[in-house]
Design an enzyme around this catalytic site. Sequence first.
Site, PDB file in Angstrom:
ATOM      1  N   HIS A 128       0.849  -1.185   0.000  1.00  0.00           N
ATOM      2  CA  HIS A 128       0.000   0.000   0.000  1.00  0.00           C
ATOM      3  C   HIS A 128       0.885   1.235   0.000  1.00  0.00           C
ATOM      4  O   HIS A 128       2.119   1.144   0.095  1.00  0.00           O
ATOM      5  CB  HIS A 128      -0.942   0.002   1.208  1.00  0.00           C
ATOM      6  N   ASP A 158       0.046   6.975  -3.416  1.00  0.00           N
ATOM      7  CA  ASP A 158      -1.173   6.692  -4.168  1.00  0.00           C
ATOM      8  C   ASP A 158      -1.500   7.798  -5.167  1.00  0.00           C
ATOM      9  O   ASP A 158      -1.822   7.523  -6.327  1.00  0.00           O
ATOM     10  CB  ASP A 158      -2.361   6.524  -3.216  1.00  0.00           C
TER      11      ASP A 158
END
Length: 364
Positions: A128, A158
């Site tokens: 992540h 992200d």
Amino acid sequence: MPGPLHGIRIIEMAGLAPGPFGCMILADLGADVLRIERAGGGGGLVPPQGPLDRGKKTLSLDLKSEAGKNTLLELCDAADVFVEGYRPGVAERLGIGPDDLHARNPRLIYGRITGWGQDGPLAPRAGHDINYAAVSGALDLLGRAGEKPTPPVNLLADFAGGGMLLALGVLAALHERNTSGQGQVIDAAMVDGSALMTTFLHGMRANGLWNGPRGTNLLDTGAPCYDTYATADGKHMAVGALEPQFPAELIARLGIDDEDLPFHLDPTGWPQWRETLAKAFLQRTQDEWTGIFADSDACVSPVVDAWEAHHHPHNAARGTYVDIGGVTQPAPAPRFSRTSLETPEAPSDDLPEGYLASWGISGD
């Protein structure tokens, strides 16, 4: 006039935040983005529709069925860009990898966004934002002195190093296609993008301007003139008074009469500066300080509540936030003088009548 990407058709395979964010930017810029949800399961975790899906159309296809896969392939024949965020090898197993689609549409821009990239020892592994930022070295830079690294939510890998980099890659590939007539594959890796965000700091270090541990340097809360300070009502003010003229204005507006304050960029004097600024800001509320610094070049601003930022007078005047489908969210950016950006439509599962036919697909 329509947005600058008007006429560009993009297929987005629905997934988590980075890919949808990159395609949201492209949709904001006027591209026709068709979001493909995988019906019948097997598509991994897909969040509910929200702001990242604004301005897009959504079609559900069962890629395990011959009809569903054929529809997707026909759509890709008419597309300019295809974006997927699967782990390496998954798209190939589905029969929608770069070789599969380029054999049918050589002009297709094929965007691949992953955490670790398409190769390297970590490529097949899960992760992540926090993991990609950590390995890139960027996370090590974030946090206060003597404390553990602090993840900046999931904005760094992200979105800044992931979705934004993907959108930039798509634009560059579209430009190059005007010359070559050929599509190509974009490998947008969030670990690469996170590293890219630190380029300036590598330059600072090379010039001897970033030598201390985390939280002790000029821009990482080490310098008192680049930090946040609590106010009397428990809120905060942000100070960015770096150049010499700004600290002078800062001190004047704070009402500090201290000729003994050292040069503001001398680390040996930072404890004195920090104590002085902290005591001063605690004397008034955030609103009071905002008023005092409103017409000042001291580089002092209120730390605005994220969910109230649309009410700030500057944001309100510029229309920095918009309401789409009852959800307040950031407006499309940047702004263009001729091909101005429209307020996007709220996400919807309903395709406009004749939409698929416009892509050359029958049975709409």
